[in-house]
Design a protein around this motif. Structure first.
Motif, PDB file in Angstrom:
ATOM      1  N   THR A   3       0.764  -1.174   0.104  1.00 38.49           N
ATOM      2  CA  THR A   3       0.152  -0.065  -0.111  1.00 38.49           C
ATOM      3  C   THR A   3       0.794   1.462   0.096  1.00 38.49           C
ATOM      4  N   LYS A   4       2.177   1.177   0.098  1.00 44.14           N
ATOM      5  CA  LYS A   4       2.897   2.581   0.509  1.00 44.14           C
ATOM      6  C   LYS A   4       2.954   3.270  -0.921  1.00 44.14           C
ATOM      7  N   GLY A   5       2.892   2.415  -1.887  1.00 48.02           N
ATOM      8  CA  GLY A   5       2.979   3.304  -3.307  1.00 48.02           C
ATOM      9  C   GLY A   5       1.873   4.088  -3.642  1.00 48.02           C
ATOM     10  N   ILE A   6       0.684   3.766  -2.976  1.00 44.64           N
ATOM     11  CA  ILE A   6      -0.700   4.184  -3.167  1.00 44.64           C
ATOM     12  C   ILE A   6      -0.914   5.601  -2.729  1.00 44.64           C
ATOM     13  N   ILE A   7      -0.557   5.808  -1.647  1.00 44.29           N
ATOM     14  CA  ILE A   7      -0.611   7.266  -0.824  1.00 44.29           C
ATOM     15  C   ILE A   7       0.656   7.730  -0.479  1.00 44.29           C
ATOM     16  N   LYS A   8       1.370   6.895   0.401  1.00 45.32           N
ATOM     17  CA  LYS A   8       2.435   7.444   1.176  1.00 45.32           C
ATOM     18  C   LYS A   8       3.666   7.776   0.241  1.00 45.32           C
ATOM     19  N   ASP A   9       4.044   6.801  -0.710  1.00 42.71           N
ATOM     20  CA  ASP A   9       5.156   7.164  -1.374  1.00 42.71           C
ATOM     21  C   ASP A   9       4.623   7.152  -3.168  1.00 42.71           C
ATOM     22  N   ASN A  10       3.424   7.589  -3.305  1.00 39.71           N
ATOM     23  CA  ASN A  10       2.772   7.704  -4.737  1.00 39.71           C
ATOM     24  C   ASN A  10       3.721   8.088  -5.758  1.00 39.71           C
ATOM     25  N   PRO A  11       4.167   7.361  -6.577  1.00 41.08           N
ATOM     26  CA  PRO A  11       5.198   7.921  -7.539  1.00 41.08           C
ATOM     27  C   PRO A  11       5.057   8.994  -8.278  1.00 41.08           C
ATOM     28  N   SER A  12       3.871   9.311  -8.530  1.00 36.19           N
ATOM     29  CA  SER A  12       3.562  10.686  -9.387  1.00 36.19           C
ATOM     30  C   SER A  12       3.345  11.797  -8.692  1.00 36.19           C
ATOM     31  N   PHE A  13       2.479  11.746  -7.481  1.00 34.41           N
ATOM     32  CA  PHE A  13       1.940  12.879  -6.781  1.00 34.41           C
ATOM     33  C   PHE A  13       3.218  13.175  -5.722  1.00 34.41           C
ATOM     34  N   VAL A  14       3.830  12.195  -5.157  1.00 40.38           N
ATOM     35  CA  VAL A  14       4.748  12.554  -4.190  1.00 40.38           C
ATOM     36  C   VAL A  14       6.095  12.608  -4.534  1.00 40.38           C
TER      37      VAL A  14
END
Lengths: 190, 195
Positions: free
Chosen positions: B8-19
């Motif tokens: 789940t970390k790629g979805i919000i916390k480390d989102n590749p596009s937004f973060v």
């Protein structure tokens, strides 16, 4: 006349950054100062010009005769990566001054999707060797133009009072959007 | 880190596009509609997951000095697989996404995950990481595509909800930059509140 259309088309009408979205990473990453963006632009122009010739020769003298065009993506990316390495080594020996100037930007170019993008477009459009070179050099000039213009805008942006949540990338993107809008004025030129 | 956290970390916390702001070229170039964004996202998800699995399987056999070129060859092979499949089964979509399909090779997210995660972790964790990051990227693409399509053409996944045209600018290049800028602002505001 045909070459003129290719040049104007690649620099202004279908600007590689602002209309085709290739090379956005360096566009947002190394465009804080006009000087660095000029360096990046020069390095990209240099590599793209050489890459277009090499890619053309590989496509029409190796891939097509052997009928292995499906290897295109793999071959092109390897060629571009090793080309960048080779250019770096050669420049270091032949022209230390130019190497100093372009130095840090050269390794970054491998991951610049504009170089691979232009190589693929060249093949798609079935350009001749000379057309390929003209197209890739003008695309690179378009890239440099967008980069330098954007760097100039961002240098001024530093002194503006930007809302806190817009600071950094968001305001840069809005600026890029307005710049892209300005470039839309060229559409229909060729 | 638990398996669920990796996923789940790629979805919000480390989102590749937004973060992390990686992979901006396909992000802007393929989101003229929600469907295009979704297909690009799925293609990237596929390549990302498979390359993560392959790289974590062969990581012990690759000498450290040539690891980056080896990763690129692995990634390029999977991209070619995707490219050939799309050309055969969905030729129209392939034509719309055009040059951005082969350009998945130079998407920094994929090489970034190969170097930062798959080359140090086991197969299952690498696969989960690939799926998570891919979903985060797909989500961002669909979001931007939906916004641009709604404002630009007045439709949602192809279904029109207003008469006539929308603000055409949002389907064209400038709208991509501006829509992404405001999505970033909203995303930053929301995640700041969550913290």
């Amino acid at each position: 006349m045909e070459y003129f259309a290719i040049i104007i088309g690649a620099i202004f009408v279908n600007n590689i950054v602002l209309a085709q979205f290739l090379g956005i990473c360096p566009f947002l990453g190394v465009s804080n100062k006009v000087e660095t963006s000029l360096g990046m632009g020069a390095a990209v122009t240099f590599v793209m010009a050489i890459a277009s010739v090499v890619v053309y020769l590989i496509q029409y003298h190796i891939l097509v005769p052997l009928e292995i065009q499906y290897m295109q993506t793999i071959v092109f990316i390897l060629v571009i990566a090793s080309l960048v390495q080779m250019v770096e080594i050669m420049l270091k020996k032949l022209s230390p001054a130019l190497y100093q100037a372009l130095g840090i930007f050269l390794p970054l170019i491998t991951t610049n999707c504009a170089v691979l993008g232009v190589a693929i477009i060249l093949v798609q459009k079935e350009y001749s060797l000379l057309e390929s070179v003209v197209f890739s050099v003008s695309s690179a000039i378009g890239f440099s133009l967008a980069l330098v213009l954007f760097a100039g805008l961002r240098e001024r942006l530093d002194f503006e009072d930007v809302p806190k949540s817009m600071k950094g990338v968001p305001i840069a993107l809005v600026t890029a959007g307005i710049l892209a809008m300005a470039f839309m004025g060229f559409s229909g030129l060729v | 880190m638990s398996k669920l956290q990796i996923l789940t970390k790629g979805i919000i916390k480390d989102n590749p596009s937004f973060v992390l702001l990686l992979g901006m070229c396909p992000m802007l170039g393929t989101t003229s509609s929600a469907i295009n964004g979704l297909s690009m996202g799925i293609a990237t998800l596929f390549v990302l997951t498979l390359s993560n699995i392959a790289i974590s399987l062969i990581k012990d056999f690759i000498p450290a000095k040539v690891r980056i070129p080896s990763f690129i060859v692995v990634i390029a092979s999977f991209v070619t697989v995707v490219q050939l499949c799309m050309e055969a089964f969905v030729p129209e979509l392939y034509a719309t996404l055009g040059v951005f399909i082969p350009l998945i090779v130079v998407n920094c997210i994929i090489l970034g995950r190969a170097e930062a995660f798959a080359s140090k972790n086991n197969v299952i964790n690498s696969a989960l990481d690939g799926i998570g990051m891919g979903l985060g990227f797909t989500m961002a693409l669909v979001l931007l595509g939906t916004v641009r399509e709604a404002l630009g053409a007045g439709s949602f996944f192809g279904f029109k909800f207003i008469e006539g045209d929308g603000i055409l600018l949002f389907v064209l290049a400038p709208g991509a930059f501006i829509a992404l800028a405001y999505l970033l602002v909203i995303f930053n505001k929301l995640t700041a509140k969550l913290k």
